[in-house]
Design a protein around this motif. Structure first.
Motif, PDB file in Angstrom:
ATOM      1  N   GLU A 102      63.616  75.570  26.933  1.00  0.00           N
ATOM      2  CA  GLU A 102      63.628  74.983  25.706  1.00  0.00           C
ATOM      3  C   GLU A 102      64.755  74.648  25.054  1.00  0.00           C
ATOM      4  OE1 GLU A 102      61.609  78.164  23.467  1.00  0.00           O
ATOM      5  OE2 GLU A 102      59.594  77.622  24.393  1.00  0.00           O
ATOM      6  N   LEU A 103      65.822  75.391  25.126  1.00  0.00           N
ATOM      7  CA  LEU A 103      66.949  74.825  24.709  1.00  0.00           C
ATOM      8  C   LEU A 103      67.766  73.710  25.369  1.00  0.00           C
ATOM      9  CD1 LEU A 103      69.604  75.536  22.944  1.00  0.00           C
ATOM     10  CD2 LEU A 103      70.761  77.097  24.517  1.00  0.00           C
ATOM     11  N   LEU A 104      67.603  73.857  26.692  1.00  0.00           N
ATOM     12  CA  LEU A 104      68.088  72.315  27.374  1.00  0.00           C
ATOM     13  C   LEU A 104      67.322  71.349  26.900  1.00  0.00           C
ATOM     14  CD1 LEU A 104      69.802  71.117  29.536  1.00  0.00           C
ATOM     15  CD2 LEU A 104      67.867  71.736  31.226  1.00  0.00           C
ATOM     16  N   LEU A 105      66.209  71.407  26.864  1.00  0.00           N
ATOM     17  CA  LEU A 105      65.142  70.069  26.543  1.00  0.00           C
ATOM     18  C   LEU A 105      65.448  69.535  24.932  1.00  0.00           C
ATOM     19  CD1 LEU A 105      61.756  70.641  28.017  1.00  0.00           C
ATOM     20  CD2 LEU A 105      63.609  69.399  28.742  1.00  0.00           C
ATOM     21  N   ALA A 106      65.941  70.911  24.344  1.00  0.00           N
ATOM     22  CA  ALA A 106      66.185  70.429  22.790  1.00  0.00           C
ATOM     23  C   ALA A 106      67.484  69.698  22.694  1.00  0.00           C
ATOM     24  CB  ALA A 106      66.171  71.595  21.834  1.00  0.00           C
ATOM     25  N   GLN A 107      68.462  70.039  23.521  1.00  0.00           N
ATOM     26  CA  GLN A 107      69.930  69.498  23.463  1.00  0.00           C
ATOM     27  C   GLN A 107      69.833  68.123  23.898  1.00  0.00           C
ATOM     28  OE1 GLN A 107      71.583  72.406  25.849  1.00  0.00           O
ATOM     29  NE2 GLN A 107      72.717  73.176  24.338  1.00  0.00           N
ATOM     30  N   ILE A 108      68.870  67.814  24.845  1.00  0.00           N
ATOM     31  CA  ILE A 108      68.695  66.029  25.303  1.00  0.00           C
ATOM     32  C   ILE A 108      67.550  65.636  24.809  1.00  0.00           C
ATOM     33  CG2 ILE A 108      70.547  66.646  27.189  1.00  0.00           C
ATOM     34  CD1 ILE A 108      68.228  66.459  29.234  1.00  0.00           C
ATOM     35  N   ALA A 109      66.934  65.844  23.664  1.00  0.00           N
ATOM     36  CA  ALA A 109      65.523  65.474  23.465  1.00  0.00           C
ATOM     37  C   ALA A 109      65.932  64.006  22.841  1.00  0.00           C
ATOM     38  CB  ALA A 109      64.994  66.368  22.294  1.00  0.00           C
ATOM     39  N   ASP A 110      66.698  63.532  22.589  1.00  0.00           N
ATOM     40  CA  ASP A 110      66.837  62.136  22.067  1.00  0.00           C
ATOM     41  C   ASP A 110      67.839  61.150  23.078  1.00  0.00           C
ATOM     42  OD1 ASP A 110      65.759  62.617  19.654  1.00  0.00           O
ATOM     43  OD2 ASP A 110      67.941  63.114  18.786  1.00  0.00           O
ATOM     44  N   VAL A 111      68.003  61.630  24.260  1.00  0.00           N
ATOM     45  CA  VAL A 111      68.704  61.099  25.443  1.00  0.00           C
ATOM     46  C   VAL A 111      67.531  60.170  26.216  1.00  0.00           C
ATOM     47  CG1 VAL A 111      69.850  61.167  27.523  1.00  0.00           C
ATOM     48  CG2 VAL A 111      70.275  62.659  25.594  1.00  0.00           C
ATOM     49  N   PRO A 112      67.497  58.902  26.452  1.00  0.00           N
ATOM     50  CA  PRO A 112      66.602  58.227  27.115  1.00  0.00           C
ATOM     51  C   PRO A 112      66.606  58.699  28.648  1.00  0.00           C
ATOM     52  CG  PRO A 112      68.629  56.832  26.658  1.00  0.00           C
ATOM     53  CD  PRO A 112      68.791  57.922  25.997  1.00  0.00           C
ATOM     54  N   ALA A 113      65.697  58.218  29.298  1.00  0.00           N
ATOM     55  CA  ALA A 113      65.354  58.523  30.414  1.00  0.00           C
ATOM     56  C   ALA A 113      66.425  58.213  31.625  1.00  0.00           C
ATOM     57  CB  ALA A 113      63.992  57.936  31.070  1.00  0.00           C
TER      58      ALA A 113
END
Length: 205
Positions: A102-113
């Motif tokens: 959850e933390l990792l995904l939150a940290q890069i949530a706005d990063v495009p694919a």
């Protein structure tokens, strides 16, 4: 001939035995639970290789048996290679896979694919009771997804799609994962060194 795996992580024990046993026929693969008084080893080094060697040396000294250890984690490009050696405790508590994801995904949530690349990295080490040691590295490149999928694997497997695949590692079978994984690559590279060590031949990095 026997070696001991320097881990109490049941997931890793299963993976390592599956990888090593076909490569080392006739070698008995033990775990630290087969010995009394083996200390817990704090992963205090700042590299995967350093931590793998630290654990292997400690267990070899404690058991008197050649010890094999690994340290591994995920290195995300846009995070400068983090979580890296802190992968298992990225959210603050060691081994909390859900919180770490959850933390990792939150940290890069706005990063495009196209910028969510990274790699699983593994260092595999062998240490002998006399202090001799060697280490080998393995890597699996891929992309971090936006949400976990799949019920297999462990750690960050549900959010990592290897290059050339269309499924996360958690959607691969154990056999499929072992064939391509960073851990499989590292231990396949280490296997000839283990063979040399058990045959009494000198080993080196």
């Amino acid at each position: 001939m026997r070696i001991v795996l320097a881990t109490r992580n049941a997931h890793k024990v299963g993976e390592l035995q599956a990888v090593l046993e076909p490569l080392l026929p006739g070698v008995e693969v033990l775990t630290v639970d087969a010995f009394e008084g083996v200390p817990e080893v704090a992963e205090t080094e700042v590299t995967f290789a350093g931590n793998a060697l630290l654990k292997a040396h400690a267990v070899a000294r404690a058991t008197g048996v050649p010890a094999v250890a690994d340290d591994s984690g995920i290195a995300v490009d846009v995070l400068g290679g983090s979580p890296g050696v802190f992968s298992a405790r990225w959210a603050g508590r060691h081994g909390d896979d859900v919180a770490n994801l959850e933390l990792l995904l939150a940290q890069i949530a706005d990063v495009p694919a196209e910028h969510r690349g990274g790699a699983f990295v593994c260092a595999a080490a062998i240490a002998l009771p006399d202090g001799t040691s060697a280490v080998r590295l393995g890597e699996l490149r891929g992309t971090v997804t936006t949400a976990p999928t799949g019920g297999g694997g462990f750690g960050y497997d549900p959010v990592f799609v290897p290059v050339g695949a269309d499924r996360t590692l958690a959607e691969h079978t154990a056999q499929e994962k072992n064939a391509i994984s960073h851990r499989g690559a590292a231990f396949r590279a280490l296997a000839p060194v283990v063979v040399d060590a058990l045959a009494g031949r000198p080993i080196h990095d």
